[in-house]
Write a protein that holds these residues in place. Sequence first.
Motif, PDB file in Angstrom:
ATOM      1  N   ALA A  69       0.833  -1.216   0.000  1.00  0.00           N
ATOM      2  CA  ALA A  69       0.000   0.000   0.000  1.00  0.00           C
ATOM      3  C   ALA A  69       0.862   1.258   0.000  1.00  0.00           C
ATOM      4  O   ALA A  69       0.471   2.291  -0.578  1.00  0.00           O
ATOM      5  N   SER A  73       1.826   5.896  -2.071  1.00  0.00           N
ATOM      6  CA  SER A  73       2.029   7.188  -1.402  1.00  0.00           C
ATOM      7  C   SER A  73       3.496   7.540  -1.203  1.00  0.00           C
ATOM      8  O   SER A  73       3.817   8.641  -0.770  1.00  0.00           O
ATOM      9  N   THR A 173      -5.939   9.021  -8.490  1.00  0.00           N
ATOM     10  CA  THR A 173      -6.025   8.420  -7.152  1.00  0.00           C
ATOM     11  C   THR A 173      -4.765   8.717  -6.349  1.00  0.00           C
ATOM     12  O   THR A 173      -4.835   8.929  -5.132  1.00  0.00           O
ATOM     13  N   ILE A 177      -4.586  10.565  -2.678  1.00  0.00           N
ATOM     14  CA  ILE A 177      -3.797  10.096  -1.539  1.00  0.00           C
ATOM     15  C   ILE A 177      -2.839  11.193  -1.075  1.00  0.00           C
ATOM     16  O   ILE A 177      -2.661  11.402   0.134  1.00  0.00           O
ATOM     17  N   HIS A 181      -2.808  12.522   2.786  1.00  0.00           N
ATOM     18  CA  HIS A 181      -1.572  12.327   3.545  1.00  0.00           C
ATOM     19  C   HIS A 181      -0.975  13.675   3.958  1.00  0.00           C
ATOM     20  O   HIS A 181      -0.502  13.823   5.092  1.00  0.00           O
ATOM     21  N   TYR A 273      -7.120   8.592   5.655  1.00  0.00           N
ATOM     22  CA  TYR A 273      -5.667   8.394   5.697  1.00  0.00           C
ATOM     23  C   TYR A 273      -5.346   6.966   6.140  1.00  0.00           C
ATOM     24  O   TYR A 273      -4.524   6.281   5.525  1.00  0.00           O
ATOM     25  N   THR A 276      -6.068   4.411   3.400  1.00  0.00           N
ATOM     26  CA  THR A 276      -5.103   4.380   2.292  1.00  0.00           C
ATOM     27  C   THR A 276      -3.843   3.599   2.649  1.00  0.00           C
ATOM     28  O   THR A 276      -3.088   3.213   1.754  1.00  0.00           O
ATOM     29  N   ALA A 281      -4.884   0.866  -4.201  1.00  0.00           N
ATOM     30  CA  ALA A 281      -5.312   2.114  -4.846  1.00  0.00           C
ATOM     31  C   ALA A 281      -5.077   2.097  -6.352  1.00  0.00           C
ATOM     32  O   ALA A 281      -4.923   3.151  -6.972  1.00  0.00           O
ATOM     33  N   ASP A 286     -10.659   8.451  -8.898  1.00  0.00           N
ATOM     34  CA  ASP A 286     -10.309   8.883  -7.539  1.00  0.00           C
ATOM     35  C   ASP A 286     -11.510   9.024  -6.620  1.00  0.00           C
ATOM     36  O   ASP A 286     -11.433   8.686  -5.435  1.00  0.00           O
ATOM     37  N   PHE A 289     -12.462   5.595  -5.466  1.00  0.00           N
ATOM     38  CA  PHE A 289     -11.543   5.104  -4.432  1.00  0.00           C
ATOM     39  C   PHE A 289     -11.845   5.764  -3.092  1.00  0.00           C
ATOM     40  O   PHE A 289     -11.766   5.121  -2.045  1.00  0.00           O
ATOM     41  N   CYS A 293     -12.622   3.722   0.326  1.00  0.00           N
ATOM     42  CA  CYS A 293     -11.964   4.002   1.609  1.00  0.00           C
ATOM     43  C   CYS A 293     -12.981   4.343   2.691  1.00  0.00           C
ATOM     44  O   CYS A 293     -12.913   3.829   3.811  1.00  0.00           O
TER      45      CYS A 293
END
Length: 382
Positions: A69, A73, A173, A177, A181, A273, A276, A281, A286, A289, A293
């Motif tokens: 994952a 990010s 996406t 993220i 983040h 957060y 994710t 992802a 987006d 997604f 989430c």
Amino acid sequence: MMFVNFRRIRKCQCVQLMTTCLVLSVVMLFWEQLDNNRVVTHVKSYSYRYLVNSFTFINKSFIIPREEARSFSNFHYLLDHPDKCANQDVLLLLFVKTSPENTERRKAIRSTWGNETYIQNTLSVTVKVVFALGAPHAKPAEEEHLQKELFLEDRLHGDLIQQDFTDSFHNLTLKLILQFHWAHNRCAHAHFLMTADDDIFVHMPNLVSYLQDVARRGVTDFWIGRVHRGAPPIRRKDSKYFVPYEMYSWSSYPDYTAGAGYVVSRDVVDKIYQATLALNASIYIDDVFMGICANAMRVSPQDHVFFSGEGKAPYHPCIYDQMMTSHGHIEDIYDLWREATHPQVKQRTSGLIGRLYCTAVKLTLLCKPYYFNTYPCKAAFL
């Protein structure tokens, strides 16, 4: 007599059989056309959403190891402002999704609804407006030139948040993220987070007033925008939003808000957060997604009739009085900002006469057949 009755029954059955065959023939003949119009896919999707609704299973299927994952990010910042929110009571952190080449759109937003100085001086609140983007995608010489331009723009305005993934539709996406983040790590104390496209118009006075009221009431699990329920994946390969079965094999997406613009509370920021950090992802839609989430964290979107979908809101003072967002504004953004925030708007729409007049106007403007993606007809009565 019995003979006549049997003949009548037999004749009736023959008619029913012929009618059934005719209907089936027509359906089979036009099946492809119906599916192109998404009638069949929507029926399947709504059935799945409201009758089956096994989104818990879908959520589990998206769980991947945390190391995997992190690959979605783990990008370097090319431009960053970690102290953007430091030591300030931030009502709203507003992320605008933009592309490197959309310089004029960013300029227009800074000059109108996203002008932080105007918001602070006129509305007496702190709203931080930043732009989320990836690395330019062009020929090497053009990429270098674009990046230099971005450095200069950011040196002047200090509001670009950029990571080194390629800025493209299929990486939206990753941009989502990036926003959650960054908000979690750099601006976790902001009461609300908004994400918006760079061709959207936000009626900042109306939005600020609304969010202040929500904050006073201490609302949690807050996620508001234009909600899509029972939306089916698009399987046509010629569509920009095509999603193959290998990426998402079910008939319906979890509920989500249109990516043009939506707002979440800070507790939801933390939940998204966390999601994710554990979910796959690779799906590049987006806003879908985001729905995956949120569903995994048991957060549900709430519809607000004055958040636009993909369409523009009608131009009229009675619309501006309660407008939150409107989508698809580029060249007209300066004029719309001036007209929508003019003091006369509130004067003309207040009082009994003004409210009755506006109800009649909104009925005319919003209650039209096949009028989608902007404010619904019920907004006329609010």
